[in-house]
Write an enzyme that holds these catalytic residues in place. Structure first.
Site, PDB file in Angstrom:
ATOM      1  N   SER A 294     -73.072   3.497   8.999  1.00 24.68           N
ATOM      2  CA  SER A 294     -74.267   3.277   9.809  1.00 24.68           C
ATOM      3  C   SER A 294     -75.082   4.559   9.884  1.00 24.68           C
ATOM      4  O   SER A 294     -74.526   5.665   9.866  1.00 24.68           O
ATOM      5  CB  SER A 294     -73.805   2.873  11.210  1.00 24.68           C
ATOM      6  OG  SER A 294     -74.868   2.998  12.121  1.00 24.68           O
TER       7      SER A 294
ATOM      8  N   ILE B 186     -73.779  -9.668   8.271  1.00 27.34           N
ATOM      9  CA  ILE B 186     -74.099  -9.025   6.982  1.00 27.34           C
ATOM     10  C   ILE B 186     -73.123  -9.510   5.898  1.00 27.34           C
ATOM     11  O   ILE B 186     -73.501  -9.749   4.750  1.00 27.34           O
ATOM     12  CB  ILE B 186     -74.054  -7.488   7.112  1.00 27.34           C
ATOM     13  CG1 ILE B 186     -74.970  -7.024   8.258  1.00 27.34           C
ATOM     14  CG2 ILE B 186     -74.463  -6.822   5.809  1.00 27.34           C
ATOM     15  CD1 ILE B 186     -74.823  -5.553   8.631  1.00 27.34           C
TER      16      ILE B 186
ATOM     17  N   LYS C 137     -67.275   5.178  12.722  1.00 26.97           N
ATOM     18  CA  LYS C 137     -67.899   5.150  11.389  1.00 26.97           C
ATOM     19  C   LYS C 137     -67.714   6.511  10.712  1.00 26.97           C
ATOM     20  O   LYS C 137     -67.362   6.591   9.539  1.00 26.97           O
ATOM     21  CB  LYS C 137     -69.377   4.792  11.497  1.00 26.97           C
ATOM     22  CG  LYS C 137     -69.629   3.367  11.968  1.00 26.97           C
ATOM     23  CD  LYS C 137     -69.085   2.358  10.979  1.00 26.97           C
ATOM     24  CE  LYS C 137     -69.194   0.926  11.464  1.00 26.97           C
ATOM     25  NZ  LYS C 137     -68.438  -0.032  10.641  1.00 26.97           N
TER      26      LYS C 137
ATOM     27  N   TYR D  35     -68.344   3.981  18.964  1.00 25.41           N
ATOM     28  CA  TYR D  35     -68.664   3.188  17.769  1.00 25.41           C
ATOM     29  C   TYR D  35     -69.076   4.110  16.620  1.00 25.41           C
ATOM     30  O   TYR D  35     -68.554   4.027  15.508  1.00 25.41           O
ATOM     31  CB  TYR D  35     -69.778   2.182  18.073  1.00 25.41           C
ATOM     32  CG  TYR D  35     -70.361   1.574  16.821  1.00 25.41           C
ATOM     33  CD1 TYR D  35     -69.656   0.628  16.095  1.00 25.41           C
ATOM     34  CD2 TYR D  35     -71.620   1.981  16.335  1.00 25.41           C
ATOM     35  CE1 TYR D  35     -70.173   0.082  14.923  1.00 25.41           C
ATOM     36  CE2 TYR D  35     -72.143   1.441  15.172  1.00 25.41           C
ATOM     37  CZ  TYR D  35     -71.416   0.496  14.469  1.00 25.41           C
ATOM     38  OH  TYR D  35     -71.930  -0.029  13.303  1.00 25.41           O
TER      39      TYR D  35
ATOM     40  N   ASP E 141     -56.288 -10.628  10.905  1.00 24.79           N
ATOM     41  CA  ASP E 141     -56.817  -9.385  11.454  1.00 24.79           C
ATOM     42  C   ASP E 141     -56.525  -8.300  10.424  1.00 24.79           C
ATOM     43  O   ASP E 141     -55.376  -8.155   9.992  1.00 24.79           O
ATOM     44  CB  ASP E 141     -56.106  -9.088  12.785  1.00 24.79           C
ATOM     45  CG  ASP E 141     -56.827  -8.017  13.561  1.00 24.79           C
ATOM     46  OD1 ASP E 141     -57.014  -6.915  12.994  1.00 24.79           O
ATOM     47  OD2 ASP E 141     -57.235  -8.282  14.705  1.00 24.79           O
TER      48      ASP E 141
HETATM   49  N1  LIG Z   1     -75.685  -5.177  12.289  1.00 26.90           N
HETATM   50  C1  LIG Z   1     -75.998  -3.899  12.377  1.00 26.90           C
HETATM   51  O1  LIG Z   1     -77.004  -3.543  13.004  1.00 26.90           O
HETATM   52  C2  LIG Z   1     -75.153  -2.843  11.698  1.00 26.90           C
HETATM   53  C3  LIG Z   1     -75.682  -1.564  11.468  1.00 26.90           C
HETATM   54  C4  LIG Z   1     -74.895  -0.604  10.858  1.00 26.90           C
HETATM   55  C5  LIG Z   1     -73.589  -0.910  10.476  1.00 26.90           C
HETATM   56  N2  LIG Z   1     -73.091  -2.155  10.722  1.00 26.90           N
HETATM   57  C6  LIG Z   1     -71.700  -2.449  10.342  1.00 26.90           C
HETATM   58  O2  LIG Z   1     -71.678  -3.496   9.398  1.00 26.90           O
HETATM   59  C7  LIG Z   1     -70.499  -4.276   9.562  1.00 26.90           C
HETATM   60  C8  LIG Z   1     -70.885  -5.738   9.687  1.00 26.90           C
HETATM   61  O3  LIG Z   1     -71.770  -5.892  10.788  1.00 26.90           O
HETATM   62  P1  LIG Z   1     -72.347  -7.301  11.222  1.00 26.90           P
HETATM   63  O4  LIG Z   1     -73.663  -7.027  11.862  1.00 26.90           O
HETATM   64  O5  LIG Z   1     -72.263  -8.255  10.107  1.00 26.90           O
HETATM   65  O6  LIG Z   1     -71.299  -7.672  12.368  1.00 26.90           O
HETATM   66  P2  LIG Z   1     -70.570  -9.046  12.705  1.00 26.90           P
HETATM   67  O7  LIG Z   1     -69.900  -8.881  14.014  1.00 26.90           O
HETATM   68  O8  LIG Z   1     -71.503 -10.183  12.532  1.00 26.90           O
HETATM   69  O9  LIG Z   1     -69.470  -9.113  11.546  1.00 26.90           O
HETATM   70  C9  LIG Z   1     -68.255  -8.408  11.616  1.00 26.90           C
HETATM   71  C10 LIG Z   1     -67.156  -9.392  11.260  1.00 26.90           C
HETATM   72  O10 LIG Z   1     -65.904  -8.708  11.294  1.00 26.90           O
HETATM   73  C11 LIG Z   1     -64.948  -9.538  11.943  1.00 26.90           C
HETATM   74  N3  LIG Z   1     -63.910  -8.636  12.460  1.00 26.90           N
HETATM   75  C12 LIG Z   1     -64.025  -7.659  13.387  1.00 26.90           C
HETATM   76  N4  LIG Z   1     -62.846  -7.010  13.541  1.00 26.90           N
HETATM   77  C13 LIG Z   1     -61.974  -7.593  12.677  1.00 26.90           C
HETATM   78  C14 LIG Z   1     -60.612  -7.367  12.346  1.00 26.90           C
HETATM   79  N5  LIG Z   1     -59.893  -6.424  12.940  1.00 26.90           N
HETATM   80  N6  LIG Z   1     -60.032  -8.169  11.405  1.00 26.90           N
HETATM   81  C15 LIG Z   1     -60.732  -9.144  10.779  1.00 26.90           C
HETATM   82  N7  LIG Z   1     -62.023  -9.399  11.049  1.00 26.90           N
HETATM   83  C16 LIG Z   1     -62.642  -8.630  11.984  1.00 26.90           C
HETATM   84  C17 LIG Z   1     -65.731 -10.318  12.984  1.00 26.90           C
HETATM   85  O11 LIG Z   1     -65.107 -11.535  13.338  1.00 26.90           O
HETATM   86  C18 LIG Z   1     -67.058 -10.560  12.251  1.00 26.90           C
HETATM   87  O12 LIG Z   1     -67.041 -11.773  11.536  1.00 26.90           O
HETATM   88  C19 LIG Z   1     -69.775  -3.714  10.783  1.00 26.90           C
HETATM   89  O13 LIG Z   1     -68.772  -2.844  10.344  1.00 26.90           O
HETATM   90  C20 LIG Z   1     -70.865  -2.956  11.508  1.00 26.90           C
HETATM   91  O14 LIG Z   1     -70.352  -1.904  12.255  1.00 26.90           O
HETATM   92  C21 LIG Z   1     -73.847  -3.134  11.307  1.00 26.90           C
END
Ligand SMILES: NC(=O)c1ccc[n+]([C@@H]2O[C@H](COP(=O)([O-])OP(=O)(O)OC[C@H]3O[C@@H](n4cnc5c(N)ncnc54)[C@H](O)[C@@H]3O)[C@@H](O)[C@H]2O)c1
Length: 331
Positions: free
Chosen positions: A124, A12, A152, A148, A58
């Site tokens: 979420s 995203i 949130k 998880y 991080d």
């Molecule tokens: N995809 C879904 O279905 C969905 C639904 C609801 C909420 N979300 C939330 O949206 C956000 C993005 O989701 P996404 O689907 O793009 O996931 P994703 O895993 O593709 O992206 C998350 C990014 O965060 C990075 N990351 C994780 N922990 C980290 C840290 N401690 N320091 C630096 N970087 C870190 C990862 O390397 C990754 O690039 C997340 O917080 C997720 O919980 C996603």
């Protein structure tokens, strides 16, 4: 504005970086690449034809985050970085609580130290628990069935408590429904590691022959055809929702559902995918998956009213774009 995007190389985040750049904002990405690849940066630059600044850090690391804030003029933060696999969070609760909650605290503290007053958080629909659909922003949050979801809810609470005593702080808590699809270039999209948890990447991998058949978890839910109903939203609509939230931010705490408001069952999605792409997706019905709810879809009028944003892309576009990305990118 100069926006710090944590998790900006992820699914995203990368689409949102493009939407921000196309809207004239500058982007600084902070990502530890734990679930993404650095090639994402090149793709963002190729698509947007704009430069971005990248830090491989991080965001639970206070020192590393402080370094970015100290050396850059930041107007706002969009915090995507997080671990997101529901099942894995049950196996590794401490990892999830630490990563997702500490990162929110570290970033909020940096905002306080450096006077940054705009914050957008990736929440979420999970936080609604088993409320009655459609989910409305004013509903009380119910316990989620996994760590998880709790990370949130906790992050929302931390940001809300902070905003309550810092009146100039603006925070938008964006509750996403089910993001699917990919950028129309086919260059960026969702590429999960291992067997996908989410339906669309599972469907695309079955269509490609990488997985044998789709396992549909339960056909005895109280829904139109017995399979689970979700509110699928195109990731580009979601990305545009972030830009709208950021640009329309006013002081205080604002909660928005980002969904289409329309529920689609698993079997409806499979059929739409088959028709949109003229390809078969074999499936079998298996037992329900623990923790899944029957129906989850959004009430979306608040975002439309206050942000002037609503999702535009339909399920056919979501299916076509997801398939284009799968064909172009996965081995
Ligand atoms: N995809 C879904 O279905 C969905 C639904 C609801 C909420 N979300 C939330 O949206 C956000 C993005 O989701 P996404 O689907 O793009 O996931 P994703 O895993 O593709 O992206 C998350 C990014 O965060 C990075 N990351 C994780 N922990 C980290 C840290 N401690 N320091 C630096 N970087 C870190 C990862 O390397 C990754 O690039 C997340 O917080 C997720 O919980 C996603």
């Amino acid at each position: 504005m100069n926006i710090l995007v944590t998790g900006g190389t992820g699914y995203i985040g990368s689409h949102t970086c493009i939407a921000l750049l196309e809207s004239g904002h500058s982007v600084i990405i902070a990502d530890n690449l734990s679930n993404s690849k650095s090639e994402s940066i090149k793709k963002i630059i190729d698509i947007s034809k704009k430069e971005v600044t990248f830090f491989e850090i991080d965001v639970t690391d206070e020192e590393a985050v402080d370094h970015i804030f100290r050396n850059h003029e930041i107007d706002g933060v969009i915090h995507f970085a997080g671990l997101k696999a529901v099942g894995e969070s049950v196996e590794k609760p401490l990892e999830y609580y630490y990563n997702n909650v500490v990162s929110t605290m570290v970033l909020t503290k940096a905002c306080q130290t450096y006077g940054v007053n705009r914050f957008v958080f990736s929440s979420s629909a999970t936080v609604y628990g088993d409320n009655t659909v459609p989910f409305v922003e004013t509903m009380s949050l119910l316990p989620t069935t996994n760590p998880y979801g709790e990370t949130k809810a906790m992050s929302e609470r931390i940001l809300t408590d902070f905003a309550n005593v810092n009146p100039s702080f603006s925070v938008s808590l964006l509750r996403y429904f089910n993001p699917v699809g990919a950028h129309e270039s086919g260059l960026i999209g969702e590429s999960p590691n291992g067997i996908p948890n989410n339906l669309m990447p599972y469907v695309t991998q079955v269509a490609k022959g990488k997985l044998h058949n789709l396992r549909v978890f339960g056909n005895d839910y109280p829904t139109i055809d017995g399979t689970g109903i979700r509110d699928y939203i195109h990731v580009l609509d979601l990305a545009e929702g972030h830009v709208a939230a950021l640009e329309n931010q006013t002081e205080g705490v604002h909660v928005y559902n980002l969904g289409t408001g329309k529920g689609t069952s698993v079997l409806e999605l499979v059929k739409a995918f088959e028709e949109a792409n003229d390809i078969e997706v074999p499936f079998e019905i298996v037992d329900r998956r623990p923790g899944d709810i029957a129906s989850c879809y959004a009430e979306t009028s608040k975002a439309k009213r206050e942000l002037g944003w609503s999702a535009k892309r339909d399920i056919v576009t979501m299916c076509r774009d997801a398939w284009r990305f799968e064909k172009n990118n996965m081995e």
